[in-house]
Enzyme design. Structure first.
Site, PDB file in Angstrom:
ATOM      1  N   GLU A 275      15.086   6.175   8.612  1.00  0.00           N
ATOM      2  CA  GLU A 275      16.418   6.457   8.139  1.00  0.00           C
ATOM      3  C   GLU A 275      17.558   6.609   9.134  1.00  0.00           C
ATOM      4  O   GLU A 275      18.736   6.121   8.431  1.00  0.00           O
ATOM      5  CB  GLU A 275      16.298   7.122   7.162  1.00  0.00           C
ATOM      6  CG  GLU A 275      15.241   7.021   5.810  1.00  0.00           C
ATOM      7  CD  GLU A 275      16.147   5.160   5.010  1.00  0.00           C
ATOM      8  OE1 GLU A 275      17.044   5.406   4.972  1.00  0.00           O
ATOM      9  OE2 GLU A 275      15.167   4.942   4.567  1.00  0.00           O
TER      10      GLU A 275
ATOM     11  N   ASP B 182      12.898   1.605  -3.894  1.00  0.00           N
ATOM     12  CA  ASP B 182      12.423   2.106  -2.558  1.00  0.00           C
ATOM     13  C   ASP B 182      13.288   3.738  -2.523  1.00  0.00           C
ATOM     14  O   ASP B 182      14.628   3.727  -3.112  1.00  0.00           O
ATOM     15  CB  ASP B 182      12.242   1.268  -1.237  1.00  0.00           C
ATOM     16  CG  ASP B 182      11.757   2.313  -0.230  1.00  0.00           C
ATOM     17  OD1 ASP B 182      10.756   2.757  -0.314  1.00  0.00           O
ATOM     18  OD2 ASP B 182      11.754   2.445   0.534  1.00  0.00           O
ATOM     19  N   SER B 183      12.769   4.688  -1.768  1.00  0.00           N
ATOM     20  CA  SER B 183      13.160   5.839  -1.486  1.00  0.00           C
ATOM     21  C   SER B 183      14.226   5.278  -0.447  1.00  0.00           C
ATOM     22  O   SER B 183      15.279   6.088  -0.218  1.00  0.00           O
ATOM     23  CB  SER B 183      12.423   6.974  -0.515  1.00  0.00           C
ATOM     24  OG  SER B 183      11.908   6.221   0.719  1.00  0.00           O
TER      25      SER B 183
ATOM     26  N   CYS C  72       8.069   0.771  -2.520  1.00  0.00           N
ATOM     27  CA  CYS C  72       7.630   1.830  -2.143  1.00  0.00           C
ATOM     28  C   CYS C  72       5.850   2.389  -2.391  1.00  0.00           C
ATOM     29  O   CYS C  72       5.540   2.177  -3.663  1.00  0.00           O
ATOM     30  CB  CYS C  72       8.550   2.770  -2.825  1.00  0.00           C
ATOM     31  SG  CYS C  72       8.097   4.670  -1.545  1.00  0.00           S
ATOM     32  N   ASN C  73       5.323   2.340  -0.667  1.00  0.00           N
ATOM     33  CA  ASN C  73       3.628   2.665  -1.477  1.00  0.00           C
ATOM     34  C   ASN C  73       3.745   4.087  -2.473  1.00  0.00           C
ATOM     35  O   ASN C  73       3.022   3.824  -2.731  1.00  0.00           O
ATOM     36  CB  ASN C  73       3.024   2.839  -0.123  1.00  0.00           C
ATOM     37  CG  ASN C  73       2.910   1.474   0.305  1.00  0.00           C
ATOM     38  OD1 ASN C  73       1.678   0.189   0.041  1.00  0.00           O
ATOM     39  ND2 ASN C  73       3.961   0.388   0.699  1.00  0.00           N
ATOM     40  N   THR C  74       4.872   5.314  -1.606  1.00  0.00           N
ATOM     41  CA  THR C  74       5.070   6.251  -2.901  1.00  0.00           C
ATOM     42  C   THR C  74       4.876   6.714  -3.694  1.00  0.00           C
ATOM     43  O   THR C  74       4.014   6.823  -4.592  1.00  0.00           O
ATOM     44  CB  THR C  74       5.533   7.127  -1.771  1.00  0.00           C
ATOM     45  OG1 THR C  74       5.980   6.986  -0.081  1.00  0.00           O
ATOM     46  CG2 THR C  74       5.136   8.701  -1.389  1.00  0.00           C
TER      47      THR C  74
ATOM     48  N   CYS D  12       2.964   1.644   4.020  1.00  0.00           N
ATOM     49  CA  CYS D  12       4.930   2.035   3.619  1.00  0.00           C
ATOM     50  C   CYS D  12       5.847   1.333   4.247  1.00  0.00           C
ATOM     51  O   CYS D  12       5.855   0.560   5.586  1.00  0.00           O
ATOM     52  CB  CYS D  12       4.713   3.856   4.592  1.00  0.00           C
ATOM     53  SG  CYS D  12       6.705   3.933   4.779  1.00  0.00           S
ATOM     54  N   THR D  13       6.023   0.458   3.352  1.00  0.00           N
ATOM     55  CA  THR D  13       7.161  -0.099   3.741  1.00  0.00           C
ATOM     56  C   THR D  13       8.466  -0.097   4.379  1.00  0.00           C
ATOM     57  O   THR D  13       9.264  -0.844   5.289  1.00  0.00           O
ATOM     58  CB  THR D  13       7.586  -0.303   2.241  1.00  0.00           C
ATOM     59  OG1 THR D  13       8.592  -0.014   1.901  1.00  0.00           O
ATOM     60  CG2 THR D  13       7.200  -1.169   1.103  1.00  0.00           C
ATOM     61  N   HIS D  14       8.267   0.913   5.565  1.00  0.00           N
ATOM     62  CA  HIS D  14       9.699   1.661   6.402  1.00  0.00           C
ATOM     63  C   HIS D  14       8.934   1.168   7.692  1.00  0.00           C
ATOM     64  O   HIS D  14       9.738   0.653   8.492  1.00  0.00           O
ATOM     65  CB  HIS D  14       9.741   2.646   6.225  1.00  0.00           C
ATOM     66  CG  HIS D  14      10.842   3.009   5.216  1.00  0.00           C
ATOM     67  ND1 HIS D  14      10.765   3.145   4.134  1.00  0.00           N
ATOM     68  CD2 HIS D  14      12.149   3.722   5.581  1.00  0.00           C
ATOM     69  CE1 HIS D  14      11.758   4.316   2.964  1.00  0.00           C
ATOM     70  NE2 HIS D  14      12.484   3.872   4.531  1.00  0.00           N
TER      71      HIS D  14
ATOM     72  N   TYR E 143      10.702  10.343   0.140  1.00  0.00           N
ATOM     73  CA  TYR E 143      10.038  10.907  -1.114  1.00  0.00           C
ATOM     74  C   TYR E 143       8.796  11.294  -0.322  1.00  0.00           C
ATOM     75  O   TYR E 143       7.811  12.111  -1.494  1.00  0.00           O
ATOM     76  CB  TYR E 143       9.814   8.795  -1.327  1.00  0.00           C
ATOM     77  CG  TYR E 143      10.650   8.380  -2.830  1.00  0.00           C
ATOM     78  CD1 TYR E 143      11.989   9.662  -2.986  1.00  0.00           C
ATOM     79  CD2 TYR E 143      10.475   7.803  -3.609  1.00  0.00           C
ATOM     80  CE1 TYR E 143      13.181   9.172  -3.314  1.00  0.00           C
ATOM     81  CE2 TYR E 143      11.547   7.264  -4.608  1.00  0.00           C
ATOM     82  CZ  TYR E 143      13.114   8.288  -4.431  1.00  0.00           C
ATOM     83  OH  TYR E 143      13.835   8.048  -5.638  1.00  0.00           O
ATOM     84  N   GLY E 144       8.007  10.655   0.698  1.00  0.00           N
ATOM     85  CA  GLY E 144       6.683  10.838   0.707  1.00  0.00           C
ATOM     86  C   GLY E 144       6.139  12.158   1.334  1.00  0.00           C
ATOM     87  O   GLY E 144       4.986  12.548   1.539  1.00  0.00           O
TER      88      GLY E 144
HETATM   89  N1  DGL Z   1       8.791   2.934   2.110  1.00  0.00           N
HETATM   90  C1  DGL Z   1       8.054   4.202   1.263  1.00  0.00           C
HETATM   91  C2  DGL Z   1       6.769   4.112   1.315  1.00  0.00           C
HETATM   92  O1  DGL Z   1       6.075   3.019   1.444  1.00  0.00           O
HETATM   93  C3  DGL Z   1       8.938   5.361   2.125  1.00  0.00           C
HETATM   94  C4  DGL Z   1       8.372   6.431   1.884  1.00  0.00           C
HETATM   95  C5  DGL Z   1       9.002   7.381   2.410  1.00  0.00           C
HETATM   96  O2  DGL Z   1      10.661   7.947   1.909  1.00  0.00           O
HETATM   97  O3  DGL Z   1       9.110   8.629   2.335  1.00  0.00           O
HETATM   98  O4  DGL Z   1       5.690   4.699   0.749  1.00  0.00           O
END
Ligand code: DGL
Length: 272
Positions: free
Chosen positions: A154, A10-11, A73-75, A187-189, A42-43
């Site tokens: 974060e 993930d990011s 990570c969805n992104t 988003c996994t966050h 990343y998003g």
């Molecule tokens: N956990 C990432 C997702 O699912 C976060 C993306 C990010 O870093 O903005 O998209």
């Protein structure tokens, strides 16, 4: 049977929210996790930049001899899966959006108004709408980018008024105007915000991409005869930067102390 580890990335810390489900369902599986904490989020980045980072991390995991890569990570799932599958044709690559979309399509009806909340890049990709409506064309799907959530998470700013205000800033009008009754945490966050969202909007049904991907991992490993026969070593958690929040976040999500966890710092300049 295949006792090699599964690689997750993930990011940042968000992808960790998939890990408890995998540990619970598949206790024999060894996990190598990589959080790109040095370069999160990343998003809101350019897609070419996300692709470059993704290739570096997937190559790192491949060198660790993983049997499967999960883009937790969805992104990344929205933008990089065809590229990854082309570069690493010998191992399965699982994203989070397809399994989540299938669950949404199956469990919701045309009376529901589904709201997908995600990063800017995920929302701009339209992947959730496409995949949900492919499986269930009658569903009303609305999307909302919530770019401030990931940097706050974060930083560990979660259980407080700043986060509540940010949630309300993004969701109040979105929910009201579209009559949303189901929210997809795209988003996994965001599972880290589930309790806050639930307390602000108690009637919402919440579907989490982190939970659904763990189910997809199990199905795919079973289908390919690649489940681990036994536990072959410790899970390892890599971060490109050990931020203040990385270790506490792993502890919070996995419920284990630092001594029980194998946490390693991976310097981005070193090996990529
Ligand atoms: N956990 C990432 C997702 O699912 C976060 C993306 C990010 O870093 O903005 O998209």
């Amino acid at each position: 049977m295949d006792n090699r580890p599964i690689g997750f990335f993930d990011s940042g810390v968000g992808g960790l929210t998939c890990i408890p489900y995998v540990m619970r369902n598949l206790p024999n599986e060894r996990i190598i996790f990589f959080g790109d904490t040095a370069r999160t989020p990343y998003g809101s980045k350019n897609i070419d930049t996300i692709k470059e980072f993704t290739m570096q991390i997937a190559s790192f995991l491949k060198r660790k001899d993983v049997k499967m890569i999960v883009t937790a990570c969805n992104t990344v799932s929205a933008t990089c899966l065809p590229m990854l599958r082309e570069h690493f044709p010998d191992i399965p690559i699982i994203g989070v959006i397809s399994p989540t979309s299938k669950v949404v399509a199956k469990s919701c009806t045309r009376e529901d108004n589904v709201g997908v909340i995600a990063t800017k890049v995920t929302v701009a990709s339209g992947e959730y709408e496409k995949k949900i409506n492919k499986n269930n064309p009658d569903l009303n799907v609305f999307s909302k980018a919530c770019p401030a959530f990931v940097p706050l998470i974060e930083e560990g700013i979660i259980d407080n008024k700043i986060m509540d205000l940010t949630i309300k800033y993004y969701l109040d009008d979105f929910i009201k105007e579209n009559n949303i009754n189901v929210i997809v945490l795209g988003c996994t966050h965001y599972p880290l915000l589930k309790d806050r969202i639930k307390s602000l909007y108690p009637d919402l049904e919440i579907i989490s991409s982190s939970k659904e991907v763990a189910v997809a991992v199990e199905i795919e490993l079973k289908k390919r005869g690649m489940l681990a026969a036994e536990r072959s070593g410790e899970n390892v958690f890599y971060a490109s930067d050990i931020t203040d929040n990385f270790v506490p976040m792993i502890q919070r999500i996995l419920g284990k102390s630092e001594d029980e966890l194998n946490i390693r710092f991976k310097n981005v300049d070193n090996e990529y």
